[in-house]
Motif scaffolding. Structure first.
Motif, PDB file in Angstrom:
ATOM      1  N   SER A 125       9.661   8.221  -3.382  1.00 17.30           N
ATOM      2  CA  SER A 125       9.739   7.411  -2.167  1.00 17.30           C
ATOM      3  C   SER A 125       8.593   7.764  -1.226  1.00 17.30           C
ATOM      4  CB  SER A 125      11.076   7.637  -1.450  1.00 17.30           C
ATOM      5  OG  SER A 125      12.150   7.221  -2.263  1.00 17.30           O
ATOM      6  N   PHE A 126       8.079   6.757  -0.568  1.00 17.60           N
ATOM      7  CA  PHE A 126       6.957   6.958   0.350  1.00 17.60           C
ATOM      8  C   PHE A 126       7.397   7.794   1.554  1.00 17.60           C
ATOM      9  CE2 PHE A 126       4.708   5.625   4.201  1.00 17.60           C
ATOM     10  CZ  PHE A 126       3.401   5.908   3.840  1.00 17.60           C
ATOM     11  N   SER A 127       6.474   8.624   2.029  1.00 22.68           N
ATOM     12  CA  SER A 127       6.712   9.398   3.244  1.00 22.68           C
ATOM     13  C   SER A 127       5.450   9.356   4.096  1.00 22.68           C
ATOM     14  CB  SER A 127       7.068  10.852   2.910  1.00 22.68           C
ATOM     15  OG  SER A 127       5.958  11.516   2.324  1.00 22.68           O
ATOM     16  N   ASP A 128       5.616   9.671   5.382  1.00 21.43           N
ATOM     17  CA  ASP A 128       4.463   9.667   6.280  1.00 21.43           C
ATOM     18  C   ASP A 128       3.429  10.709   5.861  1.00 21.43           C
ATOM     19  OD1 ASP A 128       5.495   7.648   7.844  1.00 21.43           O
ATOM     20  OD2 ASP A 128       6.567   9.013   9.168  1.00 21.43           O
ATOM     21  N   GLU A 129       3.906  11.825   5.284  1.00 18.50           N
ATOM     22  CA  GLU A 129       2.968  12.854   4.827  1.00 18.50           C
ATOM     23  C   GLU A 129       2.079  12.316   3.715  1.00 18.50           C
ATOM     24  OE1 GLU A 129       6.256  14.616   6.946  1.00 18.50           O
ATOM     25  OE2 GLU A 129       6.186  13.268   5.225  1.00 18.50           O
ATOM     26  N   MET A 130       2.661  11.520   2.835  1.00 23.32           N
ATOM     27  CA  MET A 130       1.858  10.889   1.778  1.00 23.32           C
ATOM     28  C   MET A 130       0.817   9.961   2.384  1.00 23.32           C
ATOM     29  SD  MET A 130       4.560   9.744  -1.116  1.00 23.32           S
ATOM     30  CE  MET A 130       5.934  10.795  -1.560  1.00 23.32           C
ATOM     31  N   GLY A 131       1.248   9.201   3.376  1.00 24.59           N
ATOM     32  CA  GLY A 131       0.315   8.279   4.016  1.00 24.59           C
ATOM     33  C   GLY A 131      -0.832   9.013   4.678  1.00 24.59           C
ATOM     34  N   ALA A 132      -0.510  10.123   5.360  1.00 23.03           N
ATOM     35  CA  ALA A 132      -1.569  10.890   6.023  1.00 23.03           C
ATOM     36  C   ALA A 132      -2.521  11.483   4.996  1.00 23.03           C
ATOM     37  CB  ALA A 132      -0.944  11.994   6.874  1.00 23.03           C
ATOM     38  N   ARG A 133      -1.947  11.998   3.886  1.00 26.07           N
ATOM     39  CA  ARG A 133      -2.794  12.575   2.848  1.00 26.07           C
ATOM     40  C   ARG A 133      -3.662  11.503   2.210  1.00 26.07           C
ATOM     41  NH1 ARG A 133       0.894  14.921   0.161  1.00 26.07           N
ATOM     42  NH2 ARG A 133       1.161  13.432  -1.519  1.00 26.07           N
ATOM     43  N   THR A 134      -3.108  10.342   2.006  1.00 27.98           N
ATOM     44  CA  THR A 134      -3.881   9.254   1.407  1.00 27.98           C
ATOM     45  C   THR A 134      -4.997   8.806   2.334  1.00 27.98           C
ATOM     46  OG1 THR A 134      -1.944   8.512   0.173  1.00 27.98           O
ATOM     47  CG2 THR A 134      -3.725   6.924   0.462  1.00 27.98           C
ATOM     48  N   ALA A 135      -4.694   8.763   3.639  1.00 21.99           N
ATOM     49  CA  ALA A 135      -5.736   8.382   4.594  1.00 21.99           C
ATOM     50  C   ALA A 135      -6.877   9.399   4.571  1.00 21.99           C
ATOM     51  CB  ALA A 135      -5.138   8.283   5.997  1.00 21.99           C
ATOM     52  N   ALA A 136      -6.495  10.696   4.481  1.00 22.50           N
ATOM     53  CA  ALA A 136      -7.536  11.727   4.397  1.00 22.50           C
ATOM     54  C   ALA A 136      -8.314  11.603   3.098  1.00 22.50           C
ATOM     55  CB  ALA A 136      -6.894  13.110   4.504  1.00 22.50           C
ATOM     56  N   ASP A 137      -7.609  11.316   2.002  1.00 23.18           N
ATOM     57  CA  ASP A 137      -8.292  11.127   0.718  1.00 23.18           C
ATOM     58  C   ASP A 137      -9.231   9.930   0.771  1.00 23.18           C
ATOM     59  OD1 ASP A 137      -6.897  13.262  -0.218  1.00 23.18           O
ATOM     60  OD2 ASP A 137      -5.482  12.107  -1.430  1.00 23.18           O
ATOM     61  N   ALA A 138      -8.800   8.883   1.448  1.00 23.99           N
ATOM     62  CA  ALA A 138      -9.654   7.697   1.561  1.00 23.99           C
ATOM     63  C   ALA A 138     -10.928   8.017   2.333  1.00 23.99           C
ATOM     64  CB  ALA A 138      -8.883   6.564   2.239  1.00 23.99           C
ATOM     65  N   SER A 197       0.828  -1.204   0.000  1.00 23.23           N
ATOM     66  CA  SER A 197       0.000   0.000   0.000  1.00 23.23           C
ATOM     67  C   SER A 197       0.864   1.256   0.000  1.00 23.23           C
ATOM     68  CB  SER A 197      -0.929  -0.003   1.217  1.00 23.23           C
ATOM     69  OG  SER A 197      -1.667   1.200   1.301  1.00 23.23           O
ATOM     70  N   ASN A 198       1.935   1.255   0.788  1.00 20.21           N
ATOM     71  CA  ASN A 198       2.834   2.410   0.816  1.00 20.21           C
ATOM     72  C   ASN A 198       3.501   2.632  -0.547  1.00 20.21           C
ATOM     73  OD1 ASN A 198       2.189   2.700   3.493  1.00 20.21           O
ATOM     74  ND2 ASN A 198       4.091   1.823   4.269  1.00 20.21           N
ATOM     75  N   ALA A 199       3.923   1.522  -1.174  1.00 22.16           N
ATOM     76  CA  ALA A 199       4.520   1.645  -2.504  1.00 22.16           C
ATOM     77  C   ALA A 199       3.496   2.152  -3.516  1.00 22.16           C
ATOM     78  CB  ALA A 199       5.089   0.295  -2.943  1.00 22.16           C
ATOM     79  N   ASP A 200       2.254   1.718  -3.381  1.00 21.90           N
ATOM     80  CA  ASP A 200       1.189   2.161  -4.274  1.00 21.90           C
ATOM     81  C   ASP A 200       0.923   3.663  -4.105  1.00 21.90           C
ATOM     82  OD1 ASP A 200      -0.942   1.307  -6.201  1.00 21.90           O
ATOM     83  OD2 ASP A 200      -2.246   2.102  -4.632  1.00 21.90           O
ATOM     84  N   ILE A 201       0.926   4.110  -2.853  1.00 22.72           N
ATOM     85  CA  ILE A 201       0.728   5.540  -2.575  1.00 22.72           C
ATOM     86  C   ILE A 201       1.842   6.359  -3.225  1.00 22.72           C
ATOM     87  CG2 ILE A 201       0.787   7.273  -0.744  1.00 22.72           C
ATOM     88  CD1 ILE A 201      -0.610   5.161   1.051  1.00 22.72           C
ATOM     89  N   ALA A 202       3.090   5.893  -3.074  1.00 25.41           N
ATOM     90  CA  ALA A 202       4.219   6.608  -3.674  1.00 25.41           C
ATOM     91  C   ALA A 202       4.137   6.595  -5.196  1.00 25.41           C
ATOM     92  CB  ALA A 202       5.533   5.980  -3.200  1.00 25.41           C
ATOM     93  N   MET A 203       3.656   5.480  -5.767  1.00 24.40           N
ATOM     94  CA  MET A 203       3.535   5.397  -7.224  1.00 24.40           C
ATOM     95  C   MET A 203       2.506   6.401  -7.741  1.00 24.40           C
ATOM     96  SD  MET A 203       1.462   4.102  -9.835  1.00 24.40           S
ATOM     97  CE  MET A 203       0.505   2.769  -9.110  1.00 24.40           C
ATOM     98  N   TYR A 204       1.363   6.528  -7.060  1.00 22.73           N
ATOM     99  CA  TYR A 204       0.354   7.504  -7.487  1.00 22.73           C
ATOM    100  C   TYR A 204       0.860   8.943  -7.305  1.00 22.73           C
ATOM    101  CZ  TYR A 204      -3.427   4.344  -8.646  1.00 22.73           C
ATOM    102  OH  TYR A 204      -4.204   3.404  -9.255  1.00 22.73           O
ATOM    103  N   GLU A 205       1.712   9.145  -6.330  1.00 22.08           N
ATOM    104  CA  GLU A 205       2.311  10.465  -6.173  1.00 22.08           C
ATOM    105  C   GLU A 205       3.224  10.761  -7.362  1.00 22.08           C
ATOM    106  OE1 GLU A 205       3.276  14.172  -4.531  1.00 22.08           O
ATOM    107  OE2 GLU A 205       1.638  12.762  -4.124  1.00 22.08           O
TER     108      GLU A 205
END
Length: 753
Positions: free
Chosen positions: A482-495, A463-471
C-alpha cells in the motif's frame, strides 16, 4: 403502483372521501347537514395539497417556484374552506355548496396562484421558435376554453349572484384546459403523468358539472355532493403521488413529444360547435351558408395540415432509422476506442475517464496497479503467443474476482489496473491479497495499492499506485504494498536524483576509485576493480547503492557505464606506460545488463580498447548473474566480448537462483565469490562449504577464482586453503583514488604490499 396502494396518506385521503360519501347518503334530504360534511371534508384535502406541494419544493429544486405557488394555493384553499366549514357549522340554516364572499376570495387567490404556477414552471423550450409554437397552441386552447365557459356559464345567466359563481366555474375550466395544454405540449413537465392527470381532471370535472342541467343542479341530492367532493380528492392526491414517484425514480424525465399536437385542432372544433349551438333561431340562410363555408374550409385546411404532418413524421422516422444505424456504428467505434483489443478489458483512456468521473463525484475510489513478475521471460522462452494467452487468462481471473461495480483495465504490456469505487485502504488491500491468491496458480504479480485523497487527480492516484507497485518489486516481487507518504517522499527524492543523473557525466561529476585485487599466495597486486563515485554539487558524495539502481531503471546507466569503461581503460593504459610493474595489471569494470543489451555495445568496447591502447586481456568485464539470466541479447554480447579477447567475470557469484546453469551458457573466465559467503566463513560451516564448492567448480571448469570481502588474516588463510587464487577486500586495501594507486604501482617490482 403497489407502493402507491400502500401509501398511508393516500389511504387517509380516500378514507375521508368515502366517509363523506357515506354521510351524504345518510343525510339524504337534509341539505344543511350534507353541506356541513362537504365543507368539513374539504379542509383536510386542501391541507394535504398544501403540505404535499411544500415538501416537493425542497425535493425537486428545479421546480421550486412551481411547487411554492401550488403550496400557496393549497394554503389559500385551506383557509377559505376552513372559514366556510366553521360558518356552516355555526349557521345550521346554510345548506349550499356555494361559498361566502370570504371563501370565494380565498378560492380566487388560490386559483390565481395555480395559474401563476402554470406560467412559472420551466417549459424546456430552448429556441425562440419552440416557444412561439407552444404559446400559439396554448393560446388556441385558452381561447377555445374561454369561449365555451362564456357561452355555458355566463351567457345564459342573468342573476348577479349566479354570475359570480358562473365566472368562478368558468375559471376552473380555463385553468384545467391550460394545465392540460402545458402537460401535453412541453417536453419537461413538472409532474409525472400519473400525478398530473388527477390534478388536471379536478377543475375540469368541477367546471363541467356546473354546466350540466337537470339533476346536477338539485342541491339536496347526495350524488351532487359526492361528485362535487371528488375534485378535491383528485387535486389533493396529485402532490403525494408525485413525491412517491420522485423518491422512487427521480424527477420526471424529458418526454419525447410528437412533432405536432392535436389539442389546438380539437379546440377549434369545440369553438365551432359552441358557435353553432349559440346561434339564434332567426339567423338568415345567407349567414348559415357563409358560416358553413368557414367551418368546412377550416376543417379541410386542418385535415390537409394533418396529412402533411403525417408525411413529415414518416420522413423523420426514416431519418431516425438511418441515424440509429449510424449511431450503432458510432457505438461500435467508441467501444473499440475504449477497449483493449487482446483482453476485452477497458483500456487506459476509458479507465482514466472513469477514474476522473469518480473523483469529481467524490466517491473516494481506490486503485490497484498490477504488474506481472518476469513476464518478459515468458515471452522470451515460450513465445509471444504464450505471453498473450497468459494475459488473457489473467484478465479473465481479475474480472471474475472483482465486484460488479469495479472496473478492470489493461494499461498496456503486462500492466493491469482495477478501479474500486468507494473503497477504503483496508478493503483495497484485502482485495489485492485475494487477487494474489487467484493469480498464484498461473503467475506471480506485484500489486500497488493507492486510494484517493481530497484534491487528487487521476494521474496522482495512478502515480501513487505505481510507486507502491515498484516498492512491491523491490521487496522481492509476488506481494502487495500500500502506498504511503514515505514512499512518495522517497520517490520524489529519487526522481530528483534521476533528473540530476542526466547531466552528471557532461558536468564531470563522476570519478573512479580502484580497489586492489591481490594474489593470495604472495599478496602482490595483480589487478584493480574500478568503482564509480558521484560527487554531487549540492548533496556531496552519493552512494553507488543509491544512484546505480536509479541509473539502471532510467537508462542513464548506459551513458554512465560508457564513461566509466573509457576512463578505467585510459587510466590503466596510462599506468602501464608509466610503471613497468603495472604491465600485467588487469582492470575490472562493472557492466549492467542494460549496457549489455544496448545495440553496438561490443563495437563500443572494441573502440575503447583501440583508442586507449589497452590490451584486451587486461580488461575484465564484470557482470552479475541476474544481468545475464536467460537473456539471449546479453549472452550474444558476452560471446562477442570474449571474441575480442577480454576476460569475463561473474560478480557476486552464488546469490542468484540459477548460478550453475549459467556456467554452461555464459562464456566466463572468472568467478567472484560474493562477500556474503566470506564474512562469517570462519565461524559458519555452511558458508565455508559453499565457498569450497565454488572453488572446486572454478578449478574443474578452468576458471580463475576471486573471493570478495576479505577483512581478516584468518579469512585470508581459510580462503587460500580452499583453493582461491585471488582476494579482494579491506585487508588488502580500500577503494583508492588514482594518486594512491600510484604508490602501490611503484612497489610492484617485487615489493610485497
Amino acid at each position: 403502483m403497489k407502493s402507491l396502494r400502500r401509501d398511508a396518506v393516500l389511504m387517509a385521503l380516500v378514507a375521508v372521501t368515502v366517509t363523506g360519501f357515506v354521510l351524504f347518503a345518510l343525510f339524504e334530504g337534509d341539505p344543511h347537514r350534507q353541506s356541513q360534511v362537504f365543507w368539513c371534508a374539504q379542509v383536510p384535502m386542501d391541507a394535504a395539497l398544501a403540505y404535499g406541494a411544500w415538501r416537493l419544493r425542497a425535493l425537486v429544486p428545479h421546480y421550486r417556484r412551481f411547487w411554492t405557488a401550488i403550496a400557496f394555493a393549497g394554503s389559500s384553499f385551506t383557509v377559505g374552506d376552513g372559514f366556510q366549514a366553521g360558518y356552516v357549522l355555526l349557521h345550521p340554516a346554510i345548506a349550499s355548496t356555494s361559498g361566502t364572499a370570504v371563501q370565494s376570495a380565498f378560492f380566487i387567490v388560490g386559483m390565481l396562484s395555480n395559474v401563476l404556477a402554470c406560467l412559472l414552471f420551466p417549459h424546456g423550450l430552448r429556441s425562440a421558435r419552440e416557444r412561439l409554437v407552444f404559446w400559439l397552441d396554448a393560446t388556441t386552447v385558452l381561447v377555445g376554453g374561454g369561449a365555451m365557459a362564456w357561452v355555458f356559464a355566463v351567457y345564459p345567466v342573468t342573476a348577479p349572484a349566479d354570475r359570480v359563481t358562473a365566472s368562478i366555474t368558468a375559471a376552473l375550466v380555463v385553468v384545467g384546459a391550460f394545465a392540460a395544454t402545458k402537460a401535453a405540449l412541453v417536453p419537461r413537465p413538472p409532474m409525472a403523468r400519473i400525478a398530473a392527470w388527477p390534478m388536471v381532471a379536478a377543475p375540469v370535472v368541477q367546471g363541467l358539472v356546473a354546466f350540466l342541467p337537470g339533476p346536477f343542479q338539485a342541491q339536496d341530492r347526495s350524488y351532487v355532493f359526492m361528485v362535487l367532493l371528488l375534485p378535491s380528492l383528485l387535486i389533493a392526491i396529485g402532490p403525494r403521488i408525485q413525491e412517491r414517484v420522485v423518491r422512487a425514480d427521480g424527477p420526471a424525465p424529458a418526454v419525447k413529444r410528437k412533432p405536432y399536437s392535436l389539442l389546438p385542432y380539437g379546440m377549434i372544433a369545440v369553438t365551432f360547435a359552441v358557435f353553432l349551438i349559440s346561434l339564434p333561431d332567426d339567423v338568415s340562410t345567407r349567414f348559415w351558408g357563409a358560416t358553413a363555408g368557414v367551418v368546412v374550409i377550416t376543417a379541410l385546411v386542418a385535415a390537409r395540415q394533418l396529412i402533411a404532418f403525417q408525411d413529415n413524421v414518416r420522413l423523420i422516422r426514416r431519418l431516425d432509422v438511418a441515424l440509429d444505424h449510424l449511431t450503432d456504428q458510432e457505438v461500435l467505434l467508441r467501444e473499440q476506442a475504449s477497449t483493449d483489443g487482446l483482453t476485452g478489458l477497458a483500456n487506459r483512456t476509458h479507465f482514466t475517464d472513469q477514474l476522473q468521473q469518480h473523483l469529481e463525484a467524490g466517491r473516494s475510489p481506490s486503485v490497484l496497479l498490477i504488474d506481472l513478475d518476469d513476464f518478459k521471460t515468458v515471452n522470451d522462452t515460450m513465445g509471444h503467443a504464450a505471453g498473450d494467452a497468459l494475459l488473457v487468462e489473467v484478465a479473465e481471473r481479475l474480472r471474475a474476482t472483482v465486484r460488479a461495480d469495479d472496473l478492470v483495465s489493461r494499461l498496456g504490456g503486462d500492466e493491469f489496473t482495477i478501479l474500486l469505487p468507494g473503497t477504503g485502504s483496508e478493503d483495497a488491500r484485502r482485495i489485492a491479497d485475494e487477487l494474489q491468491s487467484v493469480l498464484a496458480g498461473h503467475t506471480r504479480a506485484s500489486i500497488g495499492v493507492a486510494w484517493a485523497r481530497p484534491g487528487d487527480e487521476p494521474a496522482t492516484l495512478l502515480s501513487n499506485a505505481d510507486i507502491a507497485m515498484y516498492e512491491a518489486k523491490r521487496r522481492g516481487k509476488g506481494t502487495s504494498v500500500s502506498f504511503s507518504d514515505e514512499m512518495g517522499a522517497r520517490t520524489a527524492a529519487d526522481a530528483e536524483i534521476t533528473r540530476d543523473l542526466a547531466t552528471a557525466v557532461d558536468a564531470g561529476e563522476f570519478t573512479l576509485v580502484y580497489q586492489p585485487i591481490v594474489s593470495l599466495d604472495d599478496l602482490r597486486m595483480t589487478g584493480v576493480e574500478a568503482l564509480i563515485r558521484w560527487n554531487h554539487p549540492t548533496r556531496g558524495l552519493v552512494s553507488p547503492a543509491e544512484f546505480i539502481p536509479l541509473a539502471e531503471r532510467s537508462g542513464h546507466i548506459v551513458a554512465i557505464g560508457a564513461w566509466a569503461l573509457r576512463e578505467a581503460c585510459r587510466q590503466v593504459a596510462r599506468w602501464r606506460a608509466d610503471f613497468p610493474g603495472a604491465y600485467d595489471l588487469t582492470v575490472g569494470v562493472n557492466v549492467a545488463g542494460r549496457q549489455l543489451r544496448s545495440p553496438g555495445f561490443v563495437d563500443e568496447v572494441a573502440a575503447v580498447l583501440r583508442d586507449t591502447g589497452l590490451p584486451p586481456n587486461q580488461l575484465s568485464i564484470e557482470v552479475t548473474e541476474t544481468a545475464v539470466l536467460d537473456d539471449e541479447e546479453s549472452s550474444a554480447a558476452l560471446l562477442g566480448l570474449r571474441a575480442l579477447g577480454l576476460r569475463l567475470a561473474l560478480d557476486d557469484f552464488g546469490t542468484a537462483a540459477s548460478s550453475l546453469g549459467l556456467l554452461l551458457t555464459v562464456p566466463v573466465t572468472t568467478l567472484k565469490l560474493d562477500r556474503s559467503f566470506v564474512e562469517s566463513i570462519t565461524t559458519v560451516g555452511r558458508q565455508a562449504a559453499v565457498a569450497n564448492a565454488v572453488s572446486q567448480m572454478a578449478t574443474a571448469l578452468d576458471f580463475s577464482s576471486v573471493a570478495e570481502g576479505i577483512e581478516t588474516e584468518e579469512q585470508r588463510e581459510l580462503i587460500r586453503s580452499l583453493g582461491y587464487e585471488y582476494g579482494q577486500g579491506y585487508l588488502f586495501g580500500r577503494p583508492l583514488p588514482p594518486s594512491q594507486v600510484v604508490a602501490r604501482l611503484e612497489a610492484l617490482d617485487g615489493v610485497v604490499v
